[in-house]
Design a protein around this motif. Structure first.
Motif, PDB file in Angstrom:
ATOM      1  N   UNK A 156       0.841  -1.207   0.000  1.00 44.54           N
ATOM      2  CA  UNK A 156       0.000   0.000   0.000  1.00 44.54           C
ATOM      3  C   UNK A 156       0.868   1.246   0.000  1.00 44.54           C
ATOM      4  N   UNK A 159       0.371   0.852   7.209  1.00 45.59           N
ATOM      5  CA  UNK A 159      -1.009   1.057   6.764  1.00 45.59           C
ATOM      6  C   UNK A 159      -2.004   0.669   7.855  1.00 45.59           C
ATOM      7  N   UNK A 193      -2.767   3.577   9.929  1.00 39.09           N
ATOM      8  CA  UNK A 193      -3.633   4.577   9.292  1.00 39.09           C
ATOM      9  C   UNK A 193      -5.104   4.198   9.487  1.00 39.09           C
ATOM     10  N   UNK A 194      -5.409   2.926   9.230  1.00 31.70           N
ATOM     11  CA  UNK A 194      -6.786   2.464   9.409  1.00 31.70           C
ATOM     12  C   UNK A 194      -7.176   2.596  10.884  1.00 31.70           C
ATOM     13  N   UNK A 206      -8.257   6.126  12.229  1.00 31.50           N
ATOM     14  CA  UNK A 206      -9.660   6.451  11.948  1.00 31.50           C
ATOM     15  C   UNK A 206     -10.587   5.723  12.924  1.00 31.50           C
ATOM     16  N   UNK A 226      -6.369  -6.312   3.991  1.00 32.55           N
ATOM     17  CA  UNK A 226      -6.094  -5.260   4.972  1.00 32.55           C
ATOM     18  C   UNK A 226      -7.260  -5.188   5.957  1.00 32.55           C
ATOM     19  N   UNK A 244     -11.738  -0.717   8.467  1.00 36.43           N
ATOM     20  CA  UNK A 244     -12.101   0.237   9.511  1.00 36.43           C
ATOM     21  C   UNK A 244     -13.120  -0.390  10.473  1.00 36.43           C
ATOM     22  N   UNK A 245     -14.138  -1.036   9.911  1.00 33.86           N
ATOM     23  CA  UNK A 245     -15.186  -1.652  10.745  1.00 33.86           C
ATOM     24  C   UNK A 245     -14.612  -2.741  11.643  1.00 33.86           C
ATOM     25  N   UNK A 253      -4.888   5.599  -3.911  1.00 29.69           N
ATOM     26  CA  UNK A 253      -4.425   4.229  -3.676  1.00 29.69           C
ATOM     27  C   UNK A 253      -4.997   3.293  -4.736  1.00 29.69           C
ATOM     28  N   UNK A 254      -4.134   2.703  -5.555  1.00 29.14           N
ATOM     29  CA  UNK A 254      -4.624   1.798  -6.588  1.00 29.14           C
ATOM     30  C   UNK A 254      -4.768   0.385  -6.057  1.00 29.14           C
ATOM     31  N   UNK A 260      -5.038  13.379   5.617  1.00 23.21           N
ATOM     32  CA  UNK A 260      -5.860  12.197   5.356  1.00 23.21           C
ATOM     33  C   UNK A 260      -5.549  11.107   6.385  1.00 23.21           C
ATOM     34  N   UNK A 261      -6.601  10.558   6.987  1.00 26.60           N
ATOM     35  CA  UNK A 261      -6.419   9.423   7.893  1.00 26.60           C
ATOM     36  C   UNK A 261      -6.105   8.189   7.075  1.00 26.60           C
ATOM     37  N   UNK A 262      -7.059   7.287   7.006  1.00 32.96           N
ATOM     38  CA  UNK A 262      -6.819   6.062   6.243  1.00 32.96           C
ATOM     39  C   UNK A 262      -7.055   6.295   4.763  1.00 32.96           C
ATOM     40  N   UNK A 263      -6.139   5.828   3.909  1.00 32.76           N
ATOM     41  CA  UNK A 263      -6.353   5.936   2.463  1.00 32.76           C
ATOM     42  C   UNK A 263      -7.296   4.857   1.939  1.00 32.76           C
ATOM     43  N   UNK A 264      -7.678   3.938   2.827  1.00 35.48           N
ATOM     44  CA  UNK A 264      -8.539   2.835   2.394  1.00 35.48           C
ATOM     45  C   UNK A 264      -9.996   3.199   2.662  1.00 35.48           C
ATOM     46  N   UNK A 300     -13.963   2.387   2.961  1.00 32.27           N
ATOM     47  CA  UNK A 300     -14.976   1.353   3.166  1.00 32.27           C
ATOM     48  C   UNK A 300     -16.294   1.797   2.534  1.00 32.27           C
TER      49      UNK A 300
END
Lengths: 347, 177
Positions: A166, A250, A253-254, A257, A329, A332-333, B36-37, B59-63, B65
């Motif tokens: 990532x 990474x 980062x998740x 949040x 990965x 978030x949930x 993010x690709x 930015x927090x998470x780049x992923x 949901x």
């Protein structure tokens, strides 16, 4: 800028003029960038015939006293382990970048953190450590690359940038350093005696066990200094936290949040993000162990760093694992659920 | 404010490029962002998606949901991601490749026959930028200003001929009713 490109440009700005590598997804952009830039600035870019060759070329340049690096992804880094052990045994500084992908074996090409053990516990044979830095943004991909070179030179040991797919593939805005790197003297380097000094010897072979033991003890004294002076981490919302997440890269980062979301639901969550995985930030975790209710180790692996969290916290509080692996990965949930469960049901 | 955008389709549809355009556009507007690709080993075919976060804060998470905005470039992408769009969010679908309507009633949906339009205006393969043009028009996340400057940034000099075509495709999407 992509994370992989940020590593490459930051390395050049840190004075690295020698790159040896072998392509592998998801880190190939590092090599691609180097192949374009190095010839223009009088540096060396060489695509070796294998990862094993590349790491031994790194050994040669490092012994000559120059900043040098190689990069690869998980299967390729496994191939380099012999050479990395030799670098450590010869007290040679160098940067090894691992943009991790799912394993074991050839695994997959999606992001992973399952080389944690390999990176932090040696990886190759013998008593040794690497300085292991774990970036969590493209900005840190650049910043920690520069730091990795500085620390490697300062303590005469190889350092590793442990990223994941990532971080390598992601684009974020990044500010690159624009000041001249500070290079330290390397009186041990093989630069030619010019008949003015004694021969320098760079070697990892010591057939006399007493001598080898002495050298290993000396090296571990140096490791102690690294642990004292260079342990780095980020502490987020930890002042009043009851649930402490430990996560890097990474996963952090998740998790950040999820920490924010948990707080909105009234659960006091916090995050300790190791920036150095070795030396591991034991102290803040030990301190947290006296205050929090539980720890959650969030990882892209079957649970590797969790062992260090348990050790650092002396298992005073429960340590839960929240993980995905094989290239997946944690969502978030999933992290938020883990926090809520650790806090005690549906509070 | 933070906006999460997901663009999904087949590999080769320009999913990543469209995202890159939006990312640089955001950068020029002085915003925080991540791009993010996610794609398989194939150059063509397979599935590709690209997650973008545009924000006024780091930015927090780049992923992502639950995206605020989804561009679905094909049916599998719409099947997979339509349920994830935030209530009140927006979905843009390439109706020349997707023959069903949205199931959600709590999101705004725009149907654009982008692949067909791209062929009609002589820019085959640029359905991605037509969808991007529509996004700029309908979502108000980023402005139309500096579209040209952004294109200059992301189209390498060696492919300068692509500049006009991309601009034409964006305009086409922007003006499509």
């Amino acid at each position: 800028m992509k994370g992989n490109e940020a590593i490459a440009e930051a390395a050049i700005r840190a004075g690295c003029r020698h790159y040896f590598g072998y392509p592998i997804t998801p880190q190939t952009e590092v090599a691609a960038y180097m192949s374009k830039r190095m010839p223009k600035i009088g540096g060396t870019f060489l695509q070796a015939e294998s990862e094993v060759a590349a790491i031994n070329m790194v050994y040669g340049v490092s012994a000559a006293g120059k900043r040098v690096m190689t990069s690869s992804s998980s299967p390729g880094v496994s191939l380099k382990q012999e050479g990395i052990s030799y670098l450590a045994g010869s007290d040679l500084p160098a940067l090894i970048v691992n943009v991790q992908r799912g394993g074991p074996g050839l695994g997959g090409i999606q992001p992973s953190q399952s080389d944690y053990f390999q990176a932090t516990k040696g990886g190759g044979h013998g008593d040794y450590h690497l300085i292991v830095l774990a970036p969590a943004s493209v900005q840190e991909m650049a910043d920690l690359t520069g730091l990795a070179f500085d620390l490697a030179d300062k303590y005469r040991m190889p350092s590793m940038l442990l990223a994941d797919g990532t971080m390598g593939q992601m684009m974020e805005p990044v500010e690159l350093p624009d000041k001249e790197p500070e290079m330290i003297e390397k009186p041990w380097a093989l630069t030619g005696t010019q008949m003015k000094r004694e021969h320098n010897i760079v070697n990892s072979l010591y057939l006399d066990p007493e001598e080898l033991e002495r050298i290993n003890f000396e090296r571990y004294e140096r490791y102690k200094k690294v642990a004292e002076n260079e342990t780095r981490y980020e502490s987020y919302m930890m002042d009043d936290a009851e649930i402490c997440i430990v996560a890097f890269g990474i996963a952090a980062r998740v998790s950040k949040n999820a920490v924010n979301a948990a707080r909105q639901k009234g659960v006091k969550a916090g995050l300790i993000r190791p920036i150095t995985l070795w030396p591991f930030p034991e102290k803040p975790i030990a301190e947290a162990a006296d205050k929090v209710k539980a720890f959650i180790s969030v990882e892209l692996s079957m649970g590797q760093m969790i062992e260090d969290v348990k050790l650092a916290s002396s298992c005073k509080k429960p340590v839960y694992l929240c993980n995905r692996t094989g290239g997946m990965i944690p969502s978030f949930d999933q992290v938020l659920d883990a926090i809520m469960n650790a806090a005690g049901g549906d509070k | 404010m933070t906006t999460e955008i997901l663009i999904a389709g087949f590999g080769g549809q320009g999913v990543l490029f469209a995202g890159k355009f939006l990312a640089y556009k955001g950068l020029l507007e002085g915003r925080q962002l991540s791009w993010l690709p996610s794609y398989g080993p194939e150059m063509r075919g397979g599935t590709a998606s690209c997650s973008m976060v545009l924000s006024d804060e780091p930015v927090g998470s780049p992923i992502i949901a639950n995206p605020d905005i989804l561009i679905a470039m094909n049916l599998p992408s719409m099947d997979r991601y339509e349920p994830t769009v935030k209530p009140g969010g927006v979905m843009l679908a390439d109706s020349s490749l997707i023959d069903r309507k949205a199931e959600r009633t709590d999101i705004k949906v725009f149907y654009v026959p982008a692949t067909k339009l791209a062929q009609e205006i002589g820019t085959p393969g640029l359905a991605n930028m037509i969808m991007t043009g529509k996004l700029i028009k309908e979502c108000g996340v980023i402005s139309y200003d500096s579209v040209e400057e952004t294109l200059h940034k992301i189209i390498p000099a060696s492919k300068a001929a692509m500049f006009e075509k991309n601009l034409k495709a964006i305009e086409c999407g922007y003006n499509y009713e």
